[in-house]
Design an enzyme around this catalytic site. Structure first.
Site, mmCIF file in Angstrom:
data_model
loop_
_atom_site.group_PDB
_atom_site.id
_atom_site.type_symbol
_atom_site.label_atom_id
_atom_site.label_comp_id
_atom_site.label_asym_id
_atom_site.label_seq_id
_atom_site.Cartn_x
_atom_site.Cartn_y
_atom_site.Cartn_z
ATOM 1 N N ALA A 1 37.800 29.338 44.102
ATOM 2 C CA ALA A 1 37.205 28.252 44.892
ATOM 3 C C ALA A 1 36.080 28.739 45.805
ATOM 4 C CB ALA A 1 38.289 27.575 45.730
ATOM 5 N N GLY B 1 33.285 32.228 47.179
ATOM 6 C CA GLY B 1 32.750 33.594 47.167
ATOM 7 C C GLY B 1 32.658 34.243 45.797
ATOM 8 N N ILE B 2 33.232 35.432 45.682
ATOM 9 C CA ILE B 2 33.115 36.244 44.456
ATOM 10 C C ILE B 2 33.789 35.559 43.269
ATOM 11 C CG2 ILE B 2 33.832 38.431 43.411
ATOM 12 C CD1 ILE B 2 33.524 39.686 46.279
ATOM 13 N N ASP C 1 43.387 28.876 42.696
ATOM 14 C CA ASP C 1 43.162 29.074 44.134
ATOM 15 C C ASP C 1 44.199 28.245 44.898
ATOM 16 O OD1 ASP C 1 40.264 30.223 45.567
ATOM 17 O OD2 ASP C 1 41.736 29.229 46.852
ATOM 18 N N LEU D 1 49.419 32.064 46.255
ATOM 19 C CA LEU D 1 49.820 33.366 45.708
ATOM 20 C C LEU D 1 50.561 34.238 46.717
ATOM 21 C CD1 LEU D 1 46.634 34.115 43.598
ATOM 22 C CD2 LEU D 1 48.907 33.526 42.732
ATOM 23 N N TYR E 1 44.262 45.046 56.264
ATOM 24 C CA TYR E 1 43.421 44.736 55.103
ATOM 25 C C TYR E 1 43.148 45.987 54.245
ATOM 26 C CZ TYR E 1 39.410 43.148 52.345
ATOM 27 O OH TYR E 1 38.554 42.843 51.300
#
Ligand SMILES: NC(=O)c1ccc[n+]([C@@H]2O[C@H](COP(=O)([O-])OP(=O)(O)OC[C@H]3O[C@@H](n4cnc5c(N)ncnc54)[C@H](O)[C@@H]3O)[C@@H](O)[C@H]2O)c1
Length: 260
Positions: free
Chosen positions: A11, A13-14, A33, A43, A154
């Site tokens: 949905a 960006g990349i 998504d 997810l 992250y």
């Protein structure tokens, strides 16, 4: 030949750029998504991961050609642990069986150059052990601590993901089944994920001090899409367990001679 691709994080960006590129090239893309996608699942949850597999099986008719496990979060929260590591691995392992009918099955995950930053050792340990409750508990501790501690989440999830790809790619389930499994490690890409980090000239400058990108600086999601498309194309039959840094040089600068 028309191929069927599963793209998570489609949905934005990349993932969005990759889905667009593959569609333009005439392929069938099933986007996944948490919102605005053909398959809408979370997810971060076991139920969402299970639903993903069921829905892909249903929509694809039981056979797919490639998995692009790209969905991710960059918030300093435990949810990032769930999505970036366990959600990505569940996507790859859950959908692997559906690659069996393809003449040229391929899989790739999106890690990050942030995997080069020092990790949180306890979180990394829980992740590499595949212990989701322990990893989520450590993620929650780091989240509660905030600041520099939470900021480790992250990069640690991406380090663990890169390690998993390297350890898994050569096994009988993947290499043994003729499936190249690799990862990409982008530098700073202009997407909603990084928008706040690169909003002002000052902010861009400080990001580039942390992530040196001497080759052409901050770039566009479409530039990453070309690499993901190639890694999951019929042309890529021999890359196994590689983490391909598409990062304008940050890996070469940061790791220097320590790897080759
Ligand atoms: N943008 C960068 O600079 C950069 C750099 C290195 C790695 N990455 C990685 O690239 C991938 C794509 O990031 P992006 O920059 O396009 O970010 P983005 O925020 O634009 O897109 C990420 C997508 O993942 C989806 N997603 C998040 N949580 C989800 C969940 N629980 N279930 C399903 N989908 C979920 C989001 O809804 C979103 O559409 C991520 O894995 C990110 O960590 C990005």
């Amino acid at each position: 030949m028309v191929r069927t691709y599963i793209v998570t994080g489609a949905a934005s960006g990349i993932g969005k750029a990759t889905a667009q590129l593959l569609t333009e090239r005439g392929h069938r893309v099933i986007g996944v998504d948490i919102r605005n996608a053909e398959i809408t699942v979370d997810l971060s949850s076991a139920a969402g991961r299970e639903e993903l597999v069921n829905r892909v099986a249903e929509l694809s008719g039981g056979s797919i050609d490639a998995i692009i496990a790209n969905a991710g979060l960059a918030t300093p929260t435990a949810a990032t642990v769930a999505v970036n590591y366990f959600g990505t691995i569940a996507t790859l392992t859950g959908l692997r069986g559906l690659l069996a009918g393809s003449d040229a099955p391929r899989a790739v995950a999106t890690a990050s150059m942030a995997s080069l930053f020092p990790p949180d050792d306890l979180l990394l340990q829980a992740l590499t052990a595949g212990d989701e409750p322990a990893a989520l508990a450590r993620g929650a501790e780091l989240e509660a601590a905030g600041g520099d501690a939470a900021a480790l989440i992250y990069g640690t999830t991406k380090r663990a993901l890169a390690l998993w790809i390297r350890r898994t790619a050569s096994t009988s389930d993947w290499a043994g089944a003729g499936i190249p499994l690799n990862a990409i490690a982008p530098g700073v890409v202009e997407t909603p994920m990084t928008a706040a980090m690169i909003e002002t000239t000052e902010a861009r400058k400080s990001v580039l001090e942390l992530v040196p990108m001497p080759l052409n600086g901050i770039f566009q999601p479409r530039d990453v899409a070309y690499l993901l498309a190639w890694l999951t194309s019929e042309e890529n039959a021999h890359l196994c367990g590689q983490v391909v840094f598409i990062d304008g040089g940050s890996d070469a600068v940061i790791r220097g001679d320590s790897t080759w």
